[in-house]
Design a protein around this motif. Sequence first.
Motif, PDB file in Angstrom:
ATOM      1  N   SER A 266       0.827  -1.212   0.000  1.00  0.00           N
ATOM      2  CA  SER A 266       0.000   0.000   0.000  1.00  0.00           C
ATOM      3  C   SER A 266       0.859   1.259   0.000  1.00  0.00           C
ATOM      4  O   SER A 266       0.593   2.217  -0.735  1.00  0.00           O
ATOM      5  CB  SER A 266      -0.922  -0.010   1.221  1.00  0.00           C
ATOM      6  OG  SER A 266      -1.783  -1.128   1.190  1.00  0.00           O
ATOM      7  N   ILE A 267       1.905   1.257   0.833  1.00  0.00           N
ATOM      8  CA  ILE A 267       2.775   2.441   0.910  1.00  0.00           C
ATOM      9  C   ILE A 267       3.440   2.704  -0.426  1.00  0.00           C
ATOM     10  O   ILE A 267       3.463   3.847  -0.938  1.00  0.00           O
ATOM     11  CB  ILE A 267       3.828   2.239   2.021  1.00  0.00           C
ATOM     12  CG1 ILE A 267       3.148   2.258   3.405  1.00  0.00           C
ATOM     13  CG2 ILE A 267       4.917   3.304   1.943  1.00  0.00           C
ATOM     14  CD1 ILE A 267       4.070   1.898   4.543  1.00  0.00           C
ATOM     15  N   ILE A 268       3.987   1.641  -1.051  1.00  0.00           N
ATOM     16  CA  ILE A 268       4.673   1.822  -2.340  1.00  0.00           C
ATOM     17  C   ILE A 268       3.690   2.277  -3.416  1.00  0.00           C
ATOM     18  O   ILE A 268       3.983   3.160  -4.242  1.00  0.00           O
ATOM     19  CB  ILE A 268       5.356   0.504  -2.742  1.00  0.00           C
ATOM     20  CG1 ILE A 268       6.520   0.197  -1.784  1.00  0.00           C
ATOM     21  CG2 ILE A 268       5.886   0.571  -4.177  1.00  0.00           C
ATOM     22  CD1 ILE A 268       7.123  -1.168  -1.945  1.00  0.00           C
ATOM     23  N   GLY A 269       2.473   1.691  -3.404  1.00  0.00           N
ATOM     24  CA  GLY A 269       1.487   2.048  -4.419  1.00  0.00           C
ATOM     25  C   GLY A 269       1.054   3.498  -4.329  1.00  0.00           C
ATOM     26  O   GLY A 269       1.051   4.228  -5.347  1.00  0.00           O
ATOM     27  N   TYR A 270       0.735   3.936  -3.116  1.00  0.00           N
ATOM     28  CA  TYR A 270       0.296   5.322  -2.965  1.00  0.00           C
ATOM     29  C   TYR A 270       1.458   6.301  -3.149  1.00  0.00           C
ATOM     30  O   TYR A 270       1.288   7.411  -3.691  1.00  0.00           O
ATOM     31  CB  TYR A 270      -0.366   5.527  -1.600  1.00  0.00           C
ATOM     32  CG  TYR A 270      -1.778   4.996  -1.556  1.00  0.00           C
ATOM     33  CD1 TYR A 270      -2.806   5.663  -2.237  1.00  0.00           C
ATOM     34  CD2 TYR A 270      -2.094   3.849  -0.832  1.00  0.00           C
ATOM     35  CE1 TYR A 270      -4.104   5.180  -2.208  1.00  0.00           C
ATOM     36  CE2 TYR A 270      -3.393   3.365  -0.797  1.00  0.00           C
ATOM     37  CZ  TYR A 270      -4.403   4.022  -1.482  1.00  0.00           C
ATOM     38  OH  TYR A 270      -5.676   3.557  -1.462  1.00  0.00           O
ATOM     39  N   LEU A 274       1.595   9.327  -5.869  1.00  0.00           N
ATOM     40  CA  LEU A 274       1.944  10.729  -5.577  1.00  0.00           C
ATOM     41  C   LEU A 274       3.127  11.187  -6.419  1.00  0.00           C
ATOM     42  O   LEU A 274       3.223  12.352  -6.828  1.00  0.00           O
ATOM     43  CB  LEU A 274       2.279  10.878  -4.089  1.00  0.00           C
ATOM     44  CG  LEU A 274       1.103  10.761  -3.105  1.00  0.00           C
ATOM     45  CD1 LEU A 274       1.633  10.759  -1.671  1.00  0.00           C
ATOM     46  CD2 LEU A 274       0.127  11.916  -3.294  1.00  0.00           C
ATOM     47  N   ARG A 275       4.057  10.282  -6.695  1.00  0.00           N
ATOM     48  CA  ARG A 275       5.264  10.638  -7.425  1.00  0.00           C
ATOM     49  C   ARG A 275       5.019  10.797  -8.918  1.00  0.00           C
ATOM     50  O   ARG A 275       5.605  11.657  -9.580  1.00  0.00           O
ATOM     51  CB  ARG A 275       6.331   9.548  -7.201  1.00  0.00           C
ATOM     52  CG  ARG A 275       7.654   9.792  -7.911  1.00  0.00           C
ATOM     53  CD  ARG A 275       8.630   8.657  -7.606  1.00  0.00           C
ATOM     54  NE  ARG A 275       8.143   7.391  -8.113  1.00  0.00           N
ATOM     55  CZ  ARG A 275       8.322   6.963  -9.375  1.00  0.00           C
ATOM     56  NH1 ARG A 275       8.971   7.718 -10.241  1.00  0.00           N
ATOM     57  NH2 ARG A 275       7.869   5.795  -9.759  1.00  0.00           N
ATOM     58  N   SER A 276       4.153   9.951  -9.455  1.00  0.00           N
ATOM     59  CA  SER A 276       4.044   9.899 -10.922  1.00  0.00           C
ATOM     60  C   SER A 276       2.814  10.589 -11.496  1.00  0.00           C
ATOM     61  O   SER A 276       2.713  10.747 -12.714  1.00  0.00           O
ATOM     62  CB  SER A 276       4.048   8.426 -11.366  1.00  0.00           C
ATOM     63  OG  SER A 276       2.931   7.751 -10.796  1.00  0.00           O
ATOM     64  N   GLN A 277       1.845  10.995 -10.667  1.00  0.00           N
ATOM     65  CA  GLN A 277       0.610  11.569 -11.199  1.00  0.00           C
ATOM     66  C   GLN A 277       0.312  12.914 -10.540  1.00  0.00           C
ATOM     67  O   GLN A 277       0.711  13.153  -9.405  1.00  0.00           O
ATOM     68  CB  GLN A 277      -0.564  10.606 -10.960  1.00  0.00           C
ATOM     69  CG  GLN A 277      -0.414   9.249 -11.623  1.00  0.00           C
ATOM     70  CD  GLN A 277      -1.590   8.338 -11.331  1.00  0.00           C
ATOM     71  OE1 GLN A 277      -2.697   8.822 -11.019  1.00  0.00           O
ATOM     72  NE2 GLN A 277      -1.366   7.036 -11.452  1.00  0.00           N
ATOM     73  N   GLU A 278      -0.421  13.724 -11.307  1.00  0.00           N
ATOM     74  CA  GLU A 278      -0.927  14.978 -10.762  1.00  0.00           C
ATOM     75  C   GLU A 278      -2.289  14.690 -10.135  1.00  0.00           C
ATOM     76  O   GLU A 278      -3.251  14.310 -10.813  1.00  0.00           O
ATOM     77  CB  GLU A 278      -1.073  16.025 -11.872  1.00  0.00           C
ATOM     78  CG  GLU A 278       0.229  16.568 -12.386  1.00  0.00           C
ATOM     79  CD  GLU A 278       0.954  17.411 -11.345  1.00  0.00           C
ATOM     80  OE1 GLU A 278       0.266  17.944 -10.433  1.00  0.00           O
ATOM     81  OE2 GLU A 278       2.197  17.523 -11.412  1.00  0.00           O
ATOM     82  N   LEU A 279      -2.386  14.830  -8.807  1.00  0.00           N
ATOM     83  CA  LEU A 279      -3.609  14.510  -8.094  1.00  0.00           C
ATOM     84  C   LEU A 279      -4.214  15.779  -7.497  1.00  0.00           C
ATOM     85  O   LEU A 279      -3.500  16.723  -7.154  1.00  0.00           O
ATOM     86  CB  LEU A 279      -3.312  13.491  -6.977  1.00  0.00           C
ATOM     87  CG  LEU A 279      -2.664  12.161  -7.402  1.00  0.00           C
ATOM     88  CD1 LEU A 279      -2.338  11.325  -6.173  1.00  0.00           C
ATOM     89  CD2 LEU A 279      -3.580  11.382  -8.346  1.00  0.00           C
ATOM     90  N   ALA A 288      -1.807  10.238   1.220  1.00  0.00           N
ATOM     91  CA  ALA A 288      -0.920  10.482   2.364  1.00  0.00           C
ATOM     92  C   ALA A 288      -1.459   9.805   3.626  1.00  0.00           C
ATOM     93  O   ALA A 288      -0.691   9.290   4.457  1.00  0.00           O
ATOM     94  CB  ALA A 288      -0.754  11.971   2.581  1.00  0.00           C
ATOM     95  N   SER A 289      -2.795   9.814   3.791  1.00  0.00           N
ATOM     96  CA  SER A 289      -3.403   9.160   4.953  1.00  0.00           C
ATOM     97  C   SER A 289      -3.140   7.651   4.944  1.00  0.00           C
ATOM     98  O   SER A 289      -2.824   7.044   5.974  1.00  0.00           O
ATOM     99  CB  SER A 289      -4.909   9.433   4.971  1.00  0.00           C
ATOM    100  OG  SER A 289      -5.167  10.801   5.128  1.00  0.00           O
ATOM    101  N   TYR A 290      -3.278   7.050   3.747  1.00  0.00           N
ATOM    102  CA  TYR A 290      -2.983   5.612   3.654  1.00  0.00           C
ATOM    103  C   TYR A 290      -1.528   5.329   3.998  1.00  0.00           C
ATOM    104  O   TYR A 290      -1.211   4.379   4.716  1.00  0.00           O
ATOM    105  CB  TYR A 290      -3.300   5.104   2.248  1.00  0.00           C
ATOM    106  CG  TYR A 290      -4.739   4.658   2.083  1.00  0.00           C
ATOM    107  CD1 TYR A 290      -5.226   3.543   2.767  1.00  0.00           C
ATOM    108  CD2 TYR A 290      -5.613   5.345   1.231  1.00  0.00           C
ATOM    109  CE1 TYR A 290      -6.552   3.145   2.607  1.00  0.00           C
ATOM    110  CE2 TYR A 290      -6.930   4.948   1.074  1.00  0.00           C
ATOM    111  CZ  TYR A 290      -7.400   3.830   1.772  1.00  0.00           C
ATOM    112  OH  TYR A 290      -8.693   3.436   1.625  1.00  0.00           O
TER     113      TYR A 290
END
Length: 470
Positions: A266-270, A274-279, A288-290
Amino acid sequence: MKFAWKVTFATLCILLLSTGLGSYLLISLSFHSALEREIIVAQEEMQMLRLSYEAVCDARGVTLENIGQRGRSLSRTLKEAAYFTDHQIRVTTPPGESVYSTLESDSDHELLEKVARQRSGYVLRQDGQQYLLHCAGPVVLPDGILYMETVRDVTRLFTDRETHYQVYRWIVLLVVGVSSAVMFALSYWLTTPIRSLGRAANQLAGGDYSTRARVMGNDEIGELAGNFNHMADAIEKNIQELEDAARRQEDFTGSFVHELKTPLTSIIGYADMLRSQELDRDMRFKAASYIFSEGKRLENLSLSLMNLLVVGHSEAEDGVVNMRRLCIEAARISQPAMRARELSLTVEAEEGNIRGDAALLQTLLQNLLDNARKAAEGGSRVTLTGRKVEEGYEMTVADQGRGIPVGELDKITEPFYMVDKSRSRAEGGAGLGLALCKEIAELHRGRLGFESTEGVGTVVTVTLGGVADA
């Protein structure tokens, strides 16, 4: 060489030595006794013949001087007397001249010299296949002495001895043959338990830890077989414990890797999102909460695992712990979380002191109360009771939750074991709490007990040893 053959050969050697020596001595003693009797009889006959000859000479007035003139008349008298003709005798003068003789052999000059010195004597001679007992003694005349010699055939004694030896040899051969068969059969039968024990030992060495030796009888071999079986029981138990420990270690490692993998995924996925997409802001906050919650979960897992390892390899501090105060303090700390789930927590604790580590016991109680909180349904009640017992002090945590299946009760203290994995993970659990509680209880010479009914609730009892004076 097999043990049965060793026993057979050893027994035969002892048997042959004892019977052979005994039989040989018996035959020899019997022969010498018979020979001594023959010597006595031969000397007595020679003595009677000598006295009779002296009487005949005295009656006829025979002297050493006139024996030449009267010798023929004396010889005729002796030949006519049956007593003299029935025996082999010879009468000679001191110079060695024969006066009367029915013997074919020559005079024994050495024996006659001995007679001259000792007054009587005998010698045992072998003449071909014959054994002769040659006796000699003096015949006293008024003016001198003559010598009388007699011969007695004792060949029969030697023939009987050889016959006895021959019979003895055949008997020994028969005894050896029969004894060999009997002793081998007996040795084979006696060593049957040893062979059975050897086969069991080979099977045990080959990895068949369930094999056991047959216990036959109450003798030393039976006792040895019993001791072997006790040893095999202990080995099987130890092997089983090692296998169980290895399995638990594998399960522990597998569970630990799984518990790490889930939050890390979960940490790596989220983080990658955050690193690769504009959210947008909400999505970034959610990601960030996850990451935060899964990071806290990893932190709790690490702390719990560290506590479990530390407790499992340490000793409790030896201090006096007031158990009533400990129960009240543990309940006070757990009250906020209980109220958040709308649970009522009741504490009923008697006064009592034990020797132990207050911090570890506080951890034990809080873990049990936390498990009760997670298992209880909203609006139900959790009860913590404490009372003095003969062993020390007993604490009970009871909830009105979903309960634990009967088949799961003996597994719930294993590390990473969770009855409801999805619910436990959702509430931040890792399955280490009860394992830690078990270690802390055993560190205080205590134990955990579980009673649970599905749909009704669970009761956990902690019994601690080591009563301390108030």
